[in-house]
Design a protein around this motif. Structure first.
Motif, PDB file in Angstrom:
ATOM      1  N   SER A  56      30.531  33.987  33.881  1.00 14.65           N
ATOM      2  CA  SER A  56      30.706  33.585  35.284  1.00 14.65           C
ATOM      3  C   SER A  56      31.932  32.701  35.451  1.00 14.65           C
ATOM      4  CB  SER A  56      29.461  32.844  35.787  1.00 14.65           C
ATOM      5  OG  SER A  56      28.377  33.731  35.907  1.00 14.65           O
ATOM      6  N   ALA A  57      32.151  31.802  34.492  1.00 15.52           N
ATOM      7  CA  ALA A  57      33.326  30.924  34.543  1.00 15.52           C
ATOM      8  C   ALA A  57      34.611  31.741  34.425  1.00 15.52           C
ATOM      9  CB  ALA A  57      33.257  29.870  33.449  1.00 15.52           C
ATOM     10  N   TYR A  58      34.622  32.731  33.532  1.00 17.92           N
ATOM     11  CA  TYR A  58      35.782  33.603  33.369  1.00 17.92           C
ATOM     12  C   TYR A  58      36.054  34.375  34.664  1.00 17.92           C
ATOM     13  CZ  TYR A  58      38.374  37.789  32.041  1.00 17.92           C
ATOM     14  OH  TYR A  58      39.266  38.821  32.003  1.00 17.92           O
ATOM     15  N   ILE A  59      35.002  34.945  35.250  1.00 16.50           N
ATOM     16  CA  ILE A  59      35.149  35.707  36.495  1.00 16.50           C
ATOM     17  C   ILE A  59      35.682  34.807  37.596  1.00 16.50           C
ATOM     18  CG2 ILE A  59      33.876  36.919  38.311  1.00 16.50           C
ATOM     19  CD1 ILE A  59      31.994  37.933  35.969  1.00 16.50           C
ATOM     20  N   ALA A  60      35.101  33.626  37.732  1.00 16.43           N
ATOM     21  CA  ALA A  60      35.534  32.694  38.781  1.00 16.43           C
ATOM     22  C   ALA A  60      36.978  32.267  38.562  1.00 16.43           C
ATOM     23  CB  ALA A  60      34.614  31.480  38.822  1.00 16.43           C
ATOM     24  N   ARG A  61      37.363  32.000  37.313  1.00 18.79           N
ATOM     25  CA  ARG A  61      38.743  31.612  37.007  1.00 18.79           C
ATOM     26  C   ARG A  61      39.707  32.734  37.357  1.00 18.79           C
ATOM     27  NH1 ARG A  61      41.344  30.763  31.038  1.00 18.79           N
ATOM     28  NH2 ARG A  61      43.442  30.273  31.738  1.00 18.79           N
ATOM     29  N   LEU A  62      39.342  33.941  37.005  1.00 23.85           N
ATOM     30  CA  LEU A  62      40.189  35.097  37.263  1.00 23.85           C
ATOM     31  C   LEU A  62      40.320  35.353  38.767  1.00 23.85           C
ATOM     32  CD1 LEU A  62      41.796  37.329  35.898  1.00 23.85           C
ATOM     33  CD2 LEU A  62      39.680  38.603  35.613  1.00 23.85           C
ATOM     34  N   TYR A  67      43.583  34.985  43.532  1.00 19.39           N
ATOM     35  CA  TYR A  67      43.592  34.615  44.953  1.00 19.39           C
ATOM     36  C   TYR A  67      44.706  33.610  45.236  1.00 19.39           C
ATOM     37  CZ  TYR A  67      41.623  33.235  49.495  1.00 19.39           C
ATOM     38  OH  TYR A  67      41.426  32.984  50.820  1.00 19.39           O
ATOM     39  N   GLU A  68      44.833  32.601  44.386  1.00 19.68           N
ATOM     40  CA  GLU A  68      45.846  31.555  44.580  1.00 19.68           C
ATOM     41  C   GLU A  68      47.267  32.038  44.309  1.00 19.68           C
ATOM     42  OE1 GLU A  68      44.394  28.442  42.032  1.00 19.68           O
ATOM     43  OE2 GLU A  68      42.924  27.769  43.534  1.00 19.68           O
ATOM     44  N   GLY A  70      48.263  35.243  44.692  1.00 20.22           N
ATOM     45  CA  GLY A  70      48.370  36.577  45.287  1.00 20.22           C
ATOM     46  C   GLY A  70      49.766  36.966  45.712  1.00 20.22           C
ATOM     47  N   ALA A  71      50.469  36.069  46.377  1.00 19.75           N
ATOM     48  CA  ALA A  71      51.824  36.398  46.855  1.00 19.75           C
ATOM     49  C   ALA A  71      52.760  36.667  45.681  1.00 19.75           C
ATOM     50  CB  ALA A  71      52.363  35.276  47.728  1.00 19.75           C
ATOM     51  N   GLU A  72      52.659  35.850  44.650  1.00 22.55           N
ATOM     52  CA  GLU A  72      53.496  36.040  43.451  1.00 22.55           C
ATOM     53  C   GLU A  72      53.191  37.379  42.790  1.00 22.55           C
ATOM     54  OE1 GLU A  72      54.068  34.113  38.984  1.00 22.55           O
ATOM     55  OE2 GLU A  72      52.458  33.391  40.284  1.00 22.55           O
ATOM     56  N   LEU A  73      51.910  37.673  42.605  1.00 22.67           N
ATOM     57  CA  LEU A  73      51.507  38.920  41.952  1.00 22.67           C
ATOM     58  C   LEU A  73      51.915  40.131  42.780  1.00 22.67           C
ATOM     59  CD1 LEU A  73      47.971  37.726  40.816  1.00 22.67           C
ATOM     60  CD2 LEU A  73      50.044  37.842  39.409  1.00 22.67           C
ATOM     61  N   ASP A  74      51.756  40.024  44.091  1.00 23.49           N
ATOM     62  CA  ASP A  74      52.176  41.117  44.963  1.00 23.49           C
ATOM     63  C   ASP A  74      53.687  41.330  44.895  1.00 23.49           C
ATOM     64  OD1 ASP A  74      49.528  41.335  45.620  1.00 23.49           O
ATOM     65  OD2 ASP A  74      49.750  40.573  47.672  1.00 23.49           O
ATOM     66  N   GLY A  75      54.420  40.242  44.717  1.00 20.45           N
ATOM     67  CA  GLY A  75      55.867  40.352  44.549  1.00 20.45           C
ATOM     68  C   GLY A  75      56.236  41.161  43.312  1.00 20.45           C
ATOM     69  N   TYR A  76      55.506  40.930  42.228  1.00 20.41           N
ATOM     70  CA  TYR A  76      55.760  41.722  41.015  1.00 20.41           C
ATOM     71  C   TYR A  76      55.394  43.189  41.234  1.00 20.41           C
ATOM     72  CZ  TYR A  76      56.450  37.431  38.330  1.00 20.41           C
ATOM     73  OH  TYR A  76      56.927  36.239  37.851  1.00 20.41           O
ATOM     74  N   ILE A  77      54.286  43.429  41.919  1.00 19.96           N
ATOM     75  CA  ILE A  77      53.894  44.814  42.188  1.00 19.96           C
ATOM     76  C   ILE A  77      54.968  45.501  43.020  1.00 19.96           C
ATOM     77  CG2 ILE A  77      52.208  46.303  43.355  1.00 19.96           C
ATOM     78  CD1 ILE A  77      50.057  44.154  42.581  1.00 19.96           C
ATOM     79  N   ALA A  95      44.283  45.693  43.394  1.00 24.36           N
ATOM     80  CA  ALA A  95      43.353  44.723  42.809  1.00 24.36           C
ATOM     81  C   ALA A  95      43.376  44.794  41.281  1.00 24.36           C
ATOM     82  CB  ALA A  95      41.943  44.950  43.339  1.00 24.36           C
ATOM     83  N   VAL A  96      43.411  45.997  40.731  1.00 24.16           N
ATOM     84  CA  VAL A  96      43.460  46.170  39.276  1.00 24.16           C
ATOM     85  C   VAL A  96      44.745  45.558  38.711  1.00 24.16           C
ATOM     86  CG1 VAL A  96      43.702  47.906  37.434  1.00 24.16           C
ATOM     87  CG2 VAL A  96      41.974  48.210  39.215  1.00 24.16           C
ATOM     88  N   MET A  97      45.869  45.835  39.356  1.00 24.25           N
ATOM     89  CA  MET A  97      47.149  45.303  38.861  1.00 24.25           C
ATOM     90  C   MET A  97      47.218  43.791  38.990  1.00 24.25           C
ATOM     91  SD  MET A  97      49.931  48.225  39.954  1.00 24.25           S
ATOM     92  CE  MET A  97      49.396  48.463  41.647  1.00 24.25           C
ATOM     93  N   ARG A  98      46.695  43.240  40.068  1.00 23.69           N
ATOM     94  CA  ARG A  98      46.692  41.785  40.229  1.00 23.69           C
ATOM     95  C   ARG A  98      45.923  41.119  39.099  1.00 23.69           C
ATOM     96  NH1 ARG A  98      45.085  41.686  46.615  1.00 23.69           N
ATOM     97  NH2 ARG A  98      47.180  41.795  47.496  1.00 23.69           N
TER      98      ARG A  98
END
Length: 149
Positions: A56-62, A67-68, A70-77, A95-98
């Motif tokens: 649960s901690a791993y899922i919540a961290r991920l 979520y925090e 998101g803009a950076e990850l979307d920029g890479y995509i 979602a998979v790529m993020r």
């Protein structure tokens, strides 16, 4: 719950966030509840067992990290999805790529190749082969361009 299932579950939560009004905390609380798992037992092997505290901690961290960032990850995509507008990409694929990119960039205890392989395997469950190949190409280019440099 295996690490692969935890990643897949995190991906589903992130996908859901795009449709929920209860926000990150509300969605995490609801999805990581016994009631949620009891309701979906038998629907998919993913819901066969409730995540333990570490999972649960791993899922919540991920989920929180994606979520925090998101803009950076979307920029890479966007950068590596050559010839595609971000808005046209399948939401599950995004979602998979993020999830994969966040693990590679911020969860250094996880080997990048493991994250990348799992992303492709999870995508196979939800997307047709051409989209899976597309995801594989983007995360491979991302890894070479951002991590291997």
């Amino acid at each position: 719950m295996t690490r692969k299932h935890s990643r897949e579950f995190a991906m589903q939560i992130l996908f859901t966030l795009g449709f929920e009004s209860s926000g990150l905390k509300g969605v995490l609380e609801e999805r990581l509840s016994e009631a949620f798992f009891e309701r979906l037992t038998g629907v998919d092997e993913l819901y066969g067992s409730m995540p333990d505290g570490e999972e649960s901690a791993y899922i919540a961290r991920l989920v929180t990290g994606v979520y925090e960032h998101g803009a950076e990850l979307d920029g890479y995509i966007e950068k590596y999805a050559v010839g595609w507008r971000f808005g046209r990409l399948p939401r599950v694929a995004v979602a998979v790529m993020r999830v994969c990119m966040f693990e590679v960039l911020y969860m250094h205890e996880i080997p990048p190749k493991a994250s990348m392989n799992e992303a492709v395997e999870i995508a196979k469950k939800y997307e047709p082969a051409d989209v899976v190949a597309f995801i594989n190409g983007i995360i491979g280019s991302f890894y070479k361009g951002e991590v291997m440099q």
